[in-house]
Write a protein that holds these residues in place. Structure first.
Motif, PDB file in Angstrom:
ATOM      1  N   TYR A  86      14.345  -9.656 -26.355  1.00  0.00           N
ATOM      2  CA  TYR A  86      12.965  -9.588 -26.835  1.00  0.00           C
ATOM      3  C   TYR A  86      12.877  -8.965 -28.225  1.00  0.00           C
ATOM      4  CZ  TYR A  86      10.910 -11.105 -22.411  1.00  0.00           C
ATOM      5  OH  TYR A  86      10.522 -11.832 -21.313  1.00  0.00           O
ATOM      6  N   LYS A  89      13.451 -11.350 -31.004  1.00  0.00           N
ATOM      7  CA  LYS A  89      12.392 -12.333 -31.287  1.00  0.00           C
ATOM      8  C   LYS A  89      10.996 -11.708 -31.149  1.00  0.00           C
ATOM      9  CE  LYS A  89      12.355 -14.211 -26.594  1.00  0.00           C
ATOM     10  NZ  LYS A  89      12.416 -15.427 -25.783  1.00  0.00           N
ATOM     11  N   ILE A  90      10.910 -10.453 -31.498  1.00  0.00           N
ATOM     12  CA  ILE A  90       9.686  -9.679 -31.298  1.00  0.00           C
ATOM     13  C   ILE A  90       8.471 -10.323 -31.977  1.00  0.00           C
ATOM     14  CG2 ILE A  90       9.926  -8.089 -33.255  1.00  0.00           C
ATOM     15  CD1 ILE A  90       8.980  -6.871 -29.809  1.00  0.00           C
ATOM     16  N   ASP A  91       8.689 -10.992 -33.094  1.00  0.00           N
ATOM     17  CA  ASP A  91       7.578 -11.603 -33.818  1.00  0.00           C
ATOM     18  C   ASP A  91       7.104 -12.901 -33.165  1.00  0.00           C
ATOM     19  OD1 ASP A  91      10.073 -12.691 -34.545  1.00  0.00           O
ATOM     20  OD2 ASP A  91       9.284 -13.441 -36.446  1.00  0.00           O
ATOM     21  N   ARG A  92       7.805 -13.367 -32.140  1.00  0.00           N
ATOM     22  CA  ARG A  92       7.420 -14.607 -31.457  1.00  0.00           C
ATOM     23  C   ARG A  92       6.976 -14.374 -30.013  1.00  0.00           C
ATOM     24  NH1 ARG A  92      12.497 -16.088 -33.893  1.00  0.00           N
ATOM     25  NH2 ARG A  92      13.337 -15.852 -31.809  1.00  0.00           N
TER      26      ARG A  92
END
Length: 93
Positions: A86, A89-92
């Motif tokens: 996570y 890809k925190i921005d997604r």
């Protein structure tokens, strides 16, 4: 919603029975890892694991650290791996 009103849906012990913060969410608040797991769960435990040294001096956090300590090593690894995924890809999310 004000920040003070926000309750992470992945932490069932913090949920208020009268308010369902998770109903419109695509993630499953009961899952700590795996497909569809709520990001709050793994990121919560990852935060405690990474900042344990600083947090251990706080008596209010001791109960959560003891809960983490009681978890089986394979479960901890799965949770931390999920958090790593996570965070990548925190921005997604």
């Amino acid at each position: 919603m004000k920040d003070a009103d926000f309750v992470p849906c992945g932490l069932p012990d913090l949920q208020e029975p009268s308010v369902d913060y998770c109903s419109a969410c695509a993630y499953d608040p009961r899952r700590k890892h795996g497909e569809g797991a709520c990001p709050f769960n793994s990121l919560y435990w990852d935060f405690y694991a990474r900042h344990r040294k600083k947090l251990s001096a706080n008596p209010r956090i001791g109960m959560m650290l003891r809960t983490w300590d009681r978890m089986a090593a394979p479960e901890k690894r799965r949770i931390l791996k999920q958090a790593e995924t996570y965070l990548g890809k925190i921005d997604r999310l």
